[in-house]
Design a protein around this motif. Structure first.
Motif, PDB file in Angstrom:
ATOM      1  N   ILE A  85      31.331  46.526  33.837  1.00  0.00           N
ATOM      2  CA  ILE A  85      31.113  45.094  34.101  1.00  0.00           C
ATOM      3  C   ILE A  85      32.163  44.261  33.387  1.00  0.00           C
ATOM      4  O   ILE A  85      32.736  43.329  33.964  1.00  0.00           O
ATOM      5  N   LEU A  86      32.440  44.584  32.130  1.00  0.00           N
ATOM      6  CA  LEU A  86      33.441  43.842  31.365  1.00  0.00           C
ATOM      7  C   LEU A  86      34.820  43.948  32.009  1.00  0.00           C
ATOM      8  O   LEU A  86      35.565  42.959  32.083  1.00  0.00           O
ATOM      9  N   LEU A  87      35.154  45.142  32.498  1.00  0.00           N
ATOM     10  CA  LEU A  87      36.457  45.325  33.120  1.00  0.00           C
ATOM     11  C   LEU A  87      36.569  44.554  34.431  1.00  0.00           C
ATOM     12  O   LEU A  87      37.600  43.960  34.736  1.00  0.00           O
ATOM     13  N   ILE A  88      35.478  44.551  35.215  1.00  0.00           N
ATOM     14  CA  ILE A  88      35.489  43.801  36.476  1.00  0.00           C
ATOM     15  C   ILE A  88      35.615  42.310  36.201  1.00  0.00           C
ATOM     16  O   ILE A  88      36.422  41.601  36.826  1.00  0.00           O
ATOM     17  N   VAL A  89      34.820  41.826  35.259  1.00  0.00           N
ATOM     18  CA  VAL A  89      34.873  40.402  34.911  1.00  0.00           C
ATOM     19  C   VAL A  89      36.258  40.039  34.377  1.00  0.00           C
ATOM     20  O   VAL A  89      36.836  39.005  34.732  1.00  0.00           O
TER      21      VAL A  89
END
Length: 465
Positions: A328-332
């Motif tokens: 999620i952090l990487l996508i965001v």
């Protein structure tokens, strides 16, 4: 927006990394988004890699030097993760504490014990909305599925009568109410006030979740009359615990960050003096980082200690809570990099200059852009961060409330018609034992109702505040 305000904004804007004209920039945006869509849908590439490649493609199509494109992307990724990464991490820890301590089970069981048969769909939407505040959508689904199946079997309900309200509560929280990742990223990109956005988000969420949840579930249950499937129900956390936290303590812990952030927004409106000690104090305790950190610390004593968690087990829980959010952090972060590439290429300025002569309201434009990206990519998060990057310049001359409404318009658009390119679509289909057609008639239509109702309420509020 007036021509003068556009020129003033342009004077304060960093020189674009490309000298491409509007036509080339417009084509570059379409091709960049097309690359992202193709990689996600056709080649099933992870959204992080797709956004990274799409950002580079956007810069290349716009004729920008590749080294400057890389700098734009990495700076956008870094600033986005710096802005919301800690908040996402704290939210994940709080959600893990809620699940593993049995606190979520306590809330669910308490409300169900007090709900009558007729009020059960309303109880389900209340449970999902409360539990969904600190949880990511996928975690909320996994947490509530056993309850949905149990209630449907016990009350001999159609699964849709119980399941749709629960899904609506989770989805509305995910799209409209911080501290969920999508709204947080949009707030950061647009420069909106978090407290005001939170307050207006809750205001819009209440009628939206009622219409898309208990009301729509009556029709969904007629169209798709399916019983709860006989499948293995995941073991509830509280069945592995000698004791679980009380209902009051659990609810207070969940609502603590929301109350602190709302209190800050209220003080900002009433006091409206940054030099006042009261406002400075609430600016600190109502900061989302402090509010969520406070909830996590309080949760150690209100959730974990009553459930018998020792120091080592608390430490292990935090590690387990952080592990699933890496993706999620990487996508965001990559979404923030894509946003910065858009801005540095001059796309935001182009939209400003073109849209100043349009009759379409900025809030409707934001909703439509988010809808288009959502339909194309299937990801609400990708739709939110991409749309926020495109329309952020429109917030330059907006009031505090209208900037918050711009964020909510983006969030509402990002939920439109989930279909086969959305992981949530398949998650719901498999958990509820539906076929593709049944999932479209229920889940996809429910998401569309949320998007349209919330978008309409945003436009309505913009006329009166």
């Amino acid at each position: 927006m007036t021509r003068l305000s556009v020129e003033m904004l342009a004077a304060d804007t960093v020189e674009p990394i490309t000298s491409a004209g509007h036509a080339q920039l417009g084509i570059a945006v379409l091709l960049g988004i097309a690359v992202i869509v193709l990689l996600i849908t056709k080649f099933k590439l992870h959204a992080f890699l797709s956004l990274t490649i799409g950002s580079l493609a956007l810069g290349a199509f716009a004729g920008a030097p590749l080294d400057k494109v890389i700098t734009s992307f990495t700076s956008g990724l870094g600033s986005t993760v710096a802005g919301v990464g800690v908040l996402i991490a704290l939210g994940a820890i709080l959600g893990k504490m809620l699940a593993d301590s049995g606190g979520a089970d306590q809330i669910v069981d308490t409300i169900l014990a007090k709900a009558s048969i007729r009020s059960m769909p309303w109880a389900m939407v209340l449970i999902a909305s409360v539990v969904g505040l600190p949880l990511f959508f996928e975690v909320g689904i996994v947490l509530l599925i056993p309850v949905v199946l149990m209630v449907a079997k016990r009350g001999n309900y159609s699964l849709m009568r119980i399941g749709i309200p629960a899904l609506a509560g989770l989805s509305v929280m995910h799209g409209l109410v911080p501290p969920h990742p999508g709204p947080l990223v949009a707030i950061d990109a647009v420069g909106a006030n978090l407290g005001v956005t939170l307050a207006l988000g809750v205001l819009i969420a209440i009628p939206t979740v009622i219409i898309a949840g208990p009301v729509f579930s009556k029709f969904a249950a007629r169209w798709v009359d399916v019983p709860a499937p006989d499948r293995m129900i995941p073991q509830r956390a509280s069945e592995q615990l000698d004791k679980r936290p009380s209902f009051g303590a659990t609810l207070a812990t969940i609502l603590l960050p929301v109350v602190l952030m709302l209190a800050k927004a209220l003080v900002d409106i009433i006091v409206d003096d940054p030099d006042q000690l009261v406002q400075r104090t609430f600016d600190v305790i109502g900061n989302p980082l402090i509010a969520l950190l406070a909830a996590v610390i309080v949760g150690i004593f209100t959730l974990l200690r009553p459930a018998g968690f020792g120091k080592e087990r608390v430490s292990g829980l935090v590690e387990k809570g952080l592990a699933p959010i890496a993706g999620i952090l990487l996508i965001v972060g990559a979404g923030g990099g894509f946003k910065q590439t858009l801005i540095d290429s001059g796309v935001g300025q182009m939209i400003l200059e073109i849209s100043k002569d349009w009759s379409i309201p900025a809030l409707l434009l934001a909703w439509l852009i988010a809808v288009a990206i959502r339909l194309a990519t299937g990801s609400a998060t990708v739709a939110t961060v991409s749309a926020a990057g495109l329309v952020a310049p429109l917030a330059a001359d907006m009031s505090t409330t209208h900037a918050a409404l711009l964020v909510l318009a983006i969030g509402a658009g990002s939920l439109f018609f989930s279909h086969v390119n959305d992981a949530g679509f398949w998650l719901v289909k498999e958990y509820f034992g539906l076929n593709v057609g049944q999932t479209i008639k229920t889940w996809s239509l429910m998401e569309t109702i949320i998007s349209v109702v919330a978008g309409a309420l945003v436009l309505l509020l913009s006329l009166v505040i």
